[in-house]
Structure formats: structure tokens, C-alpha cells
Motif scaffolding. Structure first.
Motif, PDB file in Angstrom:
ATOM      1  N   UNK A  75       0.835  -1.207   0.000  1.00 40.28           N
ATOM      2  CA  UNK A  75       0.000   0.000   0.000  1.00 40.28           C
ATOM      3  C   UNK A  75       0.870   1.258   0.000  1.00 40.28           C
ATOM      4  N   UNK A  76       1.939   1.239   0.860  1.00 39.24           N
ATOM      5  CA  UNK A  76       2.847   2.405   0.893  1.00 39.24           C
ATOM      6  C   UNK A  76       3.546   2.580  -0.450  1.00 39.24           C
ATOM      7  N   UNK A  77       4.002   1.438  -1.046  1.00 37.71           N
ATOM      8  CA  UNK A  77       4.665   1.525  -2.359  1.00 37.71           C
ATOM      9  C   UNK A  77       3.698   2.033  -3.421  1.00 37.71           C
ATOM     10  N   UNK A  78       2.432   1.571  -3.351  1.00 37.45           N
ATOM     11  CA  UNK A  78       1.435   2.042  -4.320  1.00 37.45           C
ATOM     12  C   UNK A  78       1.186   3.534  -4.156  1.00 37.45           C
ATOM     13  N   UNK A  79       1.135   3.977  -2.905  1.00 32.27           N
ATOM     14  CA  UNK A  79       0.951   5.415  -2.658  1.00 32.27           C
ATOM     15  C   UNK A  79       2.131   6.221  -3.201  1.00 32.27           C
ATOM     16  N   UNK A  80       3.368   5.715  -2.930  1.00 29.55           N
ATOM     17  CA  UNK A  80       4.563   6.405  -3.434  1.00 29.55           C
ATOM     18  C   UNK A  80       4.586   6.407  -4.963  1.00 29.55           C
ATOM     19  N   UNK A  81       4.221   5.246  -5.563  1.00 32.87           N
ATOM     20  CA  UNK A  81       4.214   5.172  -7.024  1.00 32.87           C
ATOM     21  C   UNK A  81       3.170   6.108  -7.609  1.00 32.87           C
ATOM     22  N   UNK A  82       1.994   6.170  -6.955  1.00 31.27           N
ATOM     23  CA  UNK A  82       0.954   7.078  -7.439  1.00 31.27           C
ATOM     24  C   UNK A  82       1.422   8.527  -7.347  1.00 31.27           C
ATOM     25  N   UNK A  83       2.070   8.856  -6.198  1.00 33.85           N
ATOM     26  CA  UNK A  83       2.579  10.229  -6.052  1.00 33.85           C
ATOM     27  C   UNK A  83       3.654  10.534  -7.095  1.00 33.85           C
ATOM     28  N   UNK A  84       4.576   9.552  -7.312  1.00 36.07           N
ATOM     29  CA  UNK A  84       5.621   9.758  -8.315  1.00 36.07           C
ATOM     30  C   UNK A  84       5.028   9.891  -9.705  1.00 36.07           C
TER      31      UNK A  84
END
Length: 208
Positions: A75-84
Motif C-alpha cells: 500500500x505504501x509503495x502504491x501510494x509512493x508510485x501514485x505520487x511519483x
């Protein structure tokens, strides 16, 4: 005999009774040992089953915690990827807008430069056309003058050529007449010399 048989039968009965008692005692001991073994095996089985269940519960709990940790990390990686991705899309949009603005500015500048170049070329073409027209007029006038001069020169050259040709013909006729006279005199001299030689040969022949 009957008394002996009765005693033997009594001995046999007593032996059988003793054997039956021994067998019953052995069977009872065996049954007791089997029951004790079954009870011990049952207790060990239930203890082992309890340990297996406890270990399985601990493993399931650890797996659940690991799955929860992995889900949180994903979930954190998905959030970071979405932000990136959002930041990248924003940067790409800004870059595209800047490139579009630069392109249209360059296109407008190029159009202006092209229009100025076309205007300059048109003016230069008009100047060249005017210069060519003036040069054509000058060339026509020069050609007229040249034609007049050429006509006069041709007329003079023709007159000089015919005069020279007439003089050359007269000189050739005079030279031909002189050559003919020289050739006639030589022929006459040769004829006289031949006649003299013939007369001398005739006189020599007569003397001989």
C-alpha cells in the motif's frame, strides 16, 4: 481303578483350574498392560495434536502478520508510485506546455522571417528585372550600333577584297603572259639549237 481314575480326574481338574487361573491372570495382566499402553498412546497423541495445533496457530498468526506487513508495504509503495506518477505527469504536462509554447513562438518567428525573406526576395527580383530590362535596352541599342558598324565594315571589306582580287588577277595575268613569253623564247632557242645540232649531224654524216 475307579478311585485312581477319580484321583487322576481330580488332579487333571485341579491342573486345569490352576491353568485357567494362570491364564485368566495373564489375560488380565495383558489387558491391563494394553489399556495402560492405549491410555499412554492416547495421551501422547492428544499432547502431540495439541502441540501441532499450537504450532499451526503460531505459524498462521506469523503468516497473517507477514501478510499484513506485506500489504502495508504494498500500500505504501502504491501510494509512493501514485505520487511519483502524478509528479511525473505534472512535469510532463509542464514540459509539453513549454515545448508547445516554444514551438509556436518559433513557428511565428520563422513565419515572420519567411515573410521578410519573401519580401526581400521580391524586391531583389524586381531590382534584377529592372536591371535586366535596362541591360536589354542598352544591349539593343549597342546591337543597332554594332549592326551599322558591321554593315559599314563589311561594305569596306568587300570593296577592298574585290579591289585586291582585281589587282591580283591583273598581276596573275601579267605573270602568266611573261611566263608564256619566256617559255616561247626558250622553245624557239631550243628549236634553233636542235636545228643546229641536226645540221651538224647531217654534215658529219656526209663527211663520213
Amino acid at each position: 481303578a475307579a478311585s485312581s481314575a477319580a484321583r487322576a480326574f481330580a488332579s487333571a481338574a485341579a491342573a486345569l483350574s490352576a491353568a485357567a487361573c494362570c491364564a485368566a491372570a495373564s489375560f488380565a495382566a495383558l489387558a491391563s498392560a494394553a489399556a495402560a499402553s492405549f491410555a499412554s498412546a492416547s495421551a501422547f497423541f492428544f499432547v502431540a495434536a495439541s502441540d501441532v495445533a499450537r504450532c499451526f496457530a503460531a505459524a498462521a498468526s506469523s503468516a497473517a502478520r507477514a501478510f499484513a506487513s506485506a500489504a502495508a508495504a504494498l500500500s505504501a509503495a502504491a501510494c509512493c508510485a501514485a505520487a511519483s506518477l502524478a509528479a511525473l505527469a505534472s512535469a510532463a504536462a509542464r514540459a509539453f506546455a513549454s515545448a508547445s509554447a516554444a514551438f509556436f513562438c518559433a513557428a511565428a518567428s520563422a513565419a515572420c522571417c519567411l515573410a521578410e525573406a519573401a519580401s526581400s526576395a521580391a524586391r531583389a527580383f524586381a531590382s534584377v528585372a529592372a536591371a535586366l530590362s535596362a541591360a536589354a535596352c542598352c544591349a539593343a541599342a549597342t546591337l543597332d550600333c554594332s549592326n551599322l558598324l558591321l554593315t559599314a565594315a563589311c561594305s569596306s571589306a568587300s570593296a577592298a577584297f574585290f579591289a585586291a582580287a582585281s589587282e591580283a588577277a591583273r598581276c596573275f595575268a601579267a605573270a602568266a603572259s611573261s611566263v608564256a613569253r619566256c617559255f616561247a623564247a626558250a622553245a624557239s632557242s631550243a628549236a634553233r639549237a636542235f636545228a643546229s645540232v641536226a645540221a651538224a649531224l647531217s654534215a658529219a654524216a656526209c663527211c663520213a
